[in-house]
Design a protein around this motif. Structure first.
Motif, PDB file in Angstrom:
ATOM      1  N   GLY A 172       0.830  -1.202   0.000  1.00  0.00           N
ATOM      2  CA  GLY A 172       0.000   0.000   0.000  1.00  0.00           C
ATOM      3  C   GLY A 172       0.856   1.240   0.000  1.00  0.00           C
ATOM      4  N   GLU A 173       0.378   2.286   0.658  1.00  0.00           N
ATOM      5  CA  GLU A 173       1.119   3.553   0.698  1.00  0.00           C
ATOM      6  C   GLU A 173       1.246   4.029   2.131  1.00  0.00           C
ATOM      7  OE1 GLU A 173       1.405   7.872  -1.592  1.00  0.00           O
ATOM      8  OE2 GLU A 173      -0.481   6.730  -1.687  1.00  0.00           O
ATOM      9  N   ALA A 174       2.449   4.491   2.476  1.00  0.00           N
ATOM     10  CA  ALA A 174       2.694   4.974   3.833  1.00  0.00           C
ATOM     11  C   ALA A 174       3.739   6.074   3.816  1.00  0.00           C
ATOM     12  CB  ALA A 174       3.150   3.835   4.739  1.00  0.00           C
ATOM     13  N   TYR A 175       3.605   6.958   4.805  1.00  0.00           N
ATOM     14  CA  TYR A 175       4.591   8.026   5.016  1.00  0.00           C
ATOM     15  C   TYR A 175       5.239   7.772   6.369  1.00  0.00           C
ATOM     16  CZ  TYR A 175       6.520  12.734   5.697  1.00  0.00           C
ATOM     17  OH  TYR A 175       7.359  13.802   5.924  1.00  0.00           O
ATOM     18  N   PHE A 176       6.575   7.844   6.414  1.00  0.00           N
ATOM     19  CA  PHE A 176       7.307   7.516   7.633  1.00  0.00           C
ATOM     20  C   PHE A 176       8.132   8.701   8.115  1.00  0.00           C
ATOM     21  CE2 PHE A 176       6.885   3.678   5.060  1.00  0.00           C
ATOM     22  CZ  PHE A 176       6.390   2.756   5.965  1.00  0.00           C
ATOM     23  N   GLU A 177       8.071   8.953   9.420  1.00  0.00           N
ATOM     24  CA  GLU A 177       9.018   9.840  10.083  1.00  0.00           C
ATOM     25  C   GLU A 177       9.785   8.953  11.055  1.00  0.00           C
ATOM     26  OE1 GLU A 177       7.097  13.234  11.787  1.00  0.00           O
ATOM     27  OE2 GLU A 177       6.564  14.090   9.829  1.00  0.00           O
ATOM     28  N   VAL A 178      11.006   8.588  10.658  1.00  0.00           N
ATOM     29  CA  VAL A 178      11.744   7.526  11.333  1.00  0.00           C
ATOM     30  C   VAL A 178      12.529   8.052  12.532  1.00  0.00           C
ATOM     31  CG1 VAL A 178      13.470   5.717  11.026  1.00  0.00           C
ATOM     32  CG2 VAL A 178      11.932   6.311   9.136  1.00  0.00           C
ATOM     33  N   ALA A 179      12.364   7.374  13.666  1.00  0.00           N
ATOM     34  CA  ALA A 179      13.158   7.688  14.859  1.00  0.00           C
ATOM     35  C   ALA A 179      14.607   7.252  14.603  1.00  0.00           C
ATOM     36  CB  ALA A 179      12.592   6.956  16.066  1.00  0.00           C
ATOM     37  N   THR A 200      14.875   9.652   9.081  1.00  0.00           N
ATOM     38  CA  THR A 200      14.505  10.433   7.905  1.00  0.00           C
ATOM     39  C   THR A 200      12.998  10.453   7.741  1.00  0.00           C
ATOM     40  OG1 THR A 200      14.951  10.608   5.534  1.00  0.00           O
ATOM     41  CG2 THR A 200      14.591   8.423   6.395  1.00  0.00           C
ATOM     42  N   ALA A 201      12.521  11.182   6.733  1.00  0.00           N
ATOM     43  CA  ALA A 201      11.098  11.219   6.396  1.00  0.00           C
ATOM     44  C   ALA A 201      10.954  10.891   4.919  1.00  0.00           C
ATOM     45  CB  ALA A 201      10.510  12.599   6.692  1.00  0.00           C
ATOM     46  N   PHE A 202      10.123   9.899   4.624  1.00  0.00           N
ATOM     47  CA  PHE A 202       9.959   9.504   3.226  1.00  0.00           C
ATOM     48  C   PHE A 202       8.596   8.861   3.025  1.00  0.00           C
ATOM     49  CE2 PHE A 202      11.796   5.953   5.438  1.00  0.00           C
ATOM     50  CZ  PHE A 202      11.262   4.814   4.860  1.00  0.00           C
ATOM     51  N   ASN A 203       8.192   8.799   1.751  1.00  0.00           N
ATOM     52  CA  ASN A 203       6.902   8.230   1.361  1.00  0.00           C
ATOM     53  C   ASN A 203       7.158   7.025   0.462  1.00  0.00           C
ATOM     54  OD1 ASN A 203       3.778   9.138   1.288  1.00  0.00           O
ATOM     55  ND2 ASN A 203       4.301   8.192  -0.659  1.00  0.00           N
ATOM     56  N   VAL A 204       6.404   5.954   0.681  1.00  0.00           N
ATOM     57  CA  VAL A 204       6.507   4.763  -0.160  1.00  0.00           C
ATOM     58  C   VAL A 204       5.120   4.424  -0.676  1.00  0.00           C
ATOM     59  CG1 VAL A 204       7.125   2.327  -0.301  1.00  0.00           C
ATOM     60  CG2 VAL A 204       8.450   3.863   1.165  1.00  0.00           C
ATOM     61  N   LYS A 205       5.009   4.234  -1.982  1.00  0.00           N
ATOM     62  CA  LYS A 205       3.763   3.785  -2.588  1.00  0.00           C
ATOM     63  C   LYS A 205       4.048   2.461  -3.273  1.00  0.00           C
ATOM     64  CE  LYS A 205      -0.017   5.180  -5.675  1.00  0.00           C
ATOM     65  NZ  LYS A 205      -0.491   6.198  -6.638  1.00  0.00           N
ATOM     66  N   ALA A 206       3.447   1.392  -2.745  1.00  0.00           N
ATOM     67  CA  ALA A 206       3.781   0.062  -3.243  1.00  0.00           C
ATOM     68  C   ALA A 206       2.581  -0.871  -3.130  1.00  0.00           C
ATOM     69  CB  ALA A 206       4.970  -0.503  -2.464  1.00  0.00           C
ATOM     70  N   TYR A 207       1.522  -0.537  -3.831  1.00  0.00           N
ATOM     71  CA  TYR A 207       0.365  -1.433  -3.867  1.00  0.00           C
ATOM     72  C   TYR A 207       0.697  -2.641  -4.742  1.00  0.00           C
ATOM     73  CZ  TYR A 207      -2.521   2.238  -1.765  1.00  0.00           C
ATOM     74  OH  TYR A 207      -3.049   3.177  -0.910  1.00  0.00           O
ATOM     75  N   SER A 208       0.387  -3.811  -4.246  1.00  0.00           N
ATOM     76  CA  SER A 208       0.719  -5.027  -4.992  1.00  0.00           C
ATOM     77  C   SER A 208       0.002  -5.093  -6.337  1.00  0.00           C
ATOM     78  CB  SER A 208       0.374  -6.269  -4.157  1.00  0.00           C
ATOM     79  OG  SER A 208      -0.992  -6.265  -3.778  1.00  0.00           O
ATOM     80  N   ALA A 209      -1.134  -4.391  -6.463  1.00  0.00           N
ATOM     81  CA  ALA A 209      -1.887  -4.406  -7.720  1.00  0.00           C
ATOM     82  C   ALA A 209      -1.329  -3.431  -8.752  1.00  0.00           C
ATOM     83  CB  ALA A 209      -3.352  -4.078  -7.449  1.00  0.00           C
ATOM     84  N   ASP A 210      -0.437  -2.534  -8.340  1.00  0.00           N
ATOM     85  CA  ASP A 210       0.112  -1.526  -9.252  1.00  0.00           C
ATOM     86  C   ASP A 210       1.386  -2.022  -9.924  1.00  0.00           C
ATOM     87  OD1 ASP A 210      -1.953   0.013  -8.382  1.00  0.00           O
ATOM     88  OD2 ASP A 210      -0.730   1.473  -7.287  1.00  0.00           O
ATOM     89  N   GLU A 211       1.661  -1.499 -11.100  1.00  0.00           N
ATOM     90  CA  GLU A 211       2.874  -1.885 -11.819  1.00  0.00           C
ATOM     91  C   GLU A 211       4.104  -1.162 -11.285  1.00  0.00           C
ATOM     92  OE1 GLU A 211       2.264  -1.200 -15.979  1.00  0.00           O
ATOM     93  OE2 GLU A 211       1.229  -3.125 -16.277  1.00  0.00           O
ATOM     94  N   ASP A 212       3.916   0.015 -10.685  1.00  0.00           N
ATOM     95  CA  ASP A 212       5.045   0.832 -10.240  1.00  0.00           C
ATOM     96  C   ASP A 212       5.137   0.893  -8.721  1.00  0.00           C
ATOM     97  OD1 ASP A 212       5.947   1.654 -12.841  1.00  0.00           O
ATOM     98  OD2 ASP A 212       4.210   2.977 -12.942  1.00  0.00           O
ATOM     99  N   ILE A 213       6.374   0.891  -8.226  1.00  0.00           N
ATOM    100  CA  ILE A 213       6.688   1.152  -6.826  1.00  0.00           C
ATOM    101  C   ILE A 213       7.467   2.462  -6.786  1.00  0.00           C
ATOM    102  CG2 ILE A 213       7.871   0.336  -4.763  1.00  0.00           C
ATOM    103  CD1 ILE A 213       7.774  -2.473  -5.963  1.00  0.00           C
ATOM    104  N   THR A 214       7.084   3.377  -5.894  1.00  0.00           N
ATOM    105  CA  THR A 214       7.798   4.650  -5.813  1.00  0.00           C
ATOM    106  C   THR A 214       8.204   4.937  -4.380  1.00  0.00           C
ATOM    107  OG1 THR A 214       5.753   5.926  -5.551  1.00  0.00           O
ATOM    108  CG2 THR A 214       6.592   5.638  -7.790  1.00  0.00           C
ATOM    109  N   ALA A 215       9.383   5.494  -4.222  1.00  0.00           N
ATOM    110  CA  ALA A 215       9.868   5.968  -2.922  1.00  0.00           C
ATOM    111  C   ALA A 215      10.333   7.400  -3.103  1.00  0.00           C
ATOM    112  CB  ALA A 215      11.008   5.089  -2.417  1.00  0.00           C
TER     113      ALA A 215
END
Length: 345
Positions: A172-179, A200-215
């Motif tokens: 799925g998609e999540a935004y992280f603010e990492v300790a 750090t702070a970053f966003n990951v979009k990785a739905y298994s149904a999608d063709e693309d993964i983005t960070a």
């Protein structure tokens, strides 16, 4: 709806969390004053009892009903005893709070021992957090890392998280603010890609149904590994991995805030086709979008829509794209508008 499949309640009431910290001696003077004011309110006992009842209800299917009932009865008894003591001896508010809360937490300690026992004998040690379509959620991991979860997202991590390592799996998609913890890198694993960060702070979009993964990186630095290739990202950089071709492309972005705008209820379209936009909208609004003809899917849309109802979203899109729409129950039917006059977005 947020579903947390673990052995404790991660959505505690703020007052109950404050009560936790009071017993640990971690409250400031003002926080204690606020706690005492809350404890004087008429519904305090009901809130306190309900909170611990919820903890028991969410504890474990293996926990015997009789054990749960005896724990609840004991909590109720201690609350009544503290109230009687107040009437007879006029005990201080601090003492009453401590007596009642300590009784409750003693039972939670007993319950915690049960958790450890059942967890050691369980076949699976994964904790699963799932957010339904049409919902969003946020949570804090045991190490203090903050996570925002977008619609239709599932996140897994081991119950030993933060002891030896910090590894989670995401669909799925999540935004992280990492300790920050230089001894234990924070790692997000998705199919075909792994993202590693220290703080750090970053966003990951990785739905298994999608063709693309983005960070996409907002702050700090991350290392992204896919097909044995390791790429370092700096702030305002994005990497997109195309699953069918196994190709990665790194891009510098002008405004990374748009990538995580979903956390604040904004929907951002960067020239996606309506077919691609439909996938996004189906997740956000928990609907089904039906195209009257296939060629409508090829229209593109560019723009940002803020905090709008489903009908307003399609109304705004219809101003720049030659479509009409009809909303019925949980479906939207998209048709071509041959009389459309194009307006500026």
């Amino acid at each position: 709806m947020l579903h947390v499949y673990n052995l404790y309640n991660m959505e505690k009431n703020n007052d109950i969390k404050t009560l936790d910290r009071f017993l640990q001696g971690r409250l400031s003077g003002q926080e204690e004053k606020n706690l005492f004011e809350w404890f004087r309110t008429p519904d305090t006992k009901e809130s306190l009892f309900a909170s611990y009842q919820e903890r028991l209800d969410n504890a474990s299917d293996e926990l015997d009903d009789d054990v749960q009932q005896r724990m609840l009865n004991h909590i109720s008894l201690k609350i009544k005893e503290a109230e009687q003591a107040r009437q007879i001896r006029k005990l201080s508010l601090r003492y009453r709070i401590t007596q009642i809360a300590a009784a409750c937490f003693l039972l939670c300690g007993i319950l915690g021992s049960y958790f450890i026992h059942t967890k050691r004998t369980a076949s699976s040690e994964e904790l699963i957090v799932r957010v339904d379509r049409g919902q969003k959620a946020s949570m804090e991991l045991p190490d203090g890392t903050l996570v925002w979860l977008n619609s239709d997202t599932k996140m897994k991590y081991n119950n030993a998280y933060n002891r030896k390592d910090r590894i989670i799996r995401l669909d799925g998609e999540a935004y992280f603010e990492v300790a920050k913890d230089r001894n234990k890198p924070f790692i997000v694993q998705v199919d075909d890609m792994e993202i590693e960060a220290l703080g750090t702070a970053f966003n990951v979009k990785a739905y298994s149904a999608d063709e693309d993964i983005t960070a996409t990186l907002m702050e700090g630095s991350i290392a992204v590994t896919s097909d044995n290739d390791r790429v370092l990202l700096s702030p305002n950089e994005n990497i997109s991995y195309h699953r069918p071709t196994h190709q990665s492309v790194k891009t510098t972005l002008y405004n990374t805030d748009l990538i995580s705008a979903w956390r604040n209820g904004r929907i951002v379209f960067n020239g996606e086709t309506l077919g691609e936009a439909a996938v996004m909208l189906e997740r956000i609004y928990n609907i089904r979008i039906i195209f009257e003809t296939e060629d409508i899917k090829n229209y593109t849309f560019l723009g940002t829509i803020k905090n709008n109802s489903l009908s307003n979203v399609f109304e705004i899109m219809s101003l720049t794209v030659p479509i009409t729409y009809a909303i019925s129950d949980s479906s939207v039917i998209i048709s071509k508008n041959n009389n459309h006059k194009r307006n500026s977005p």
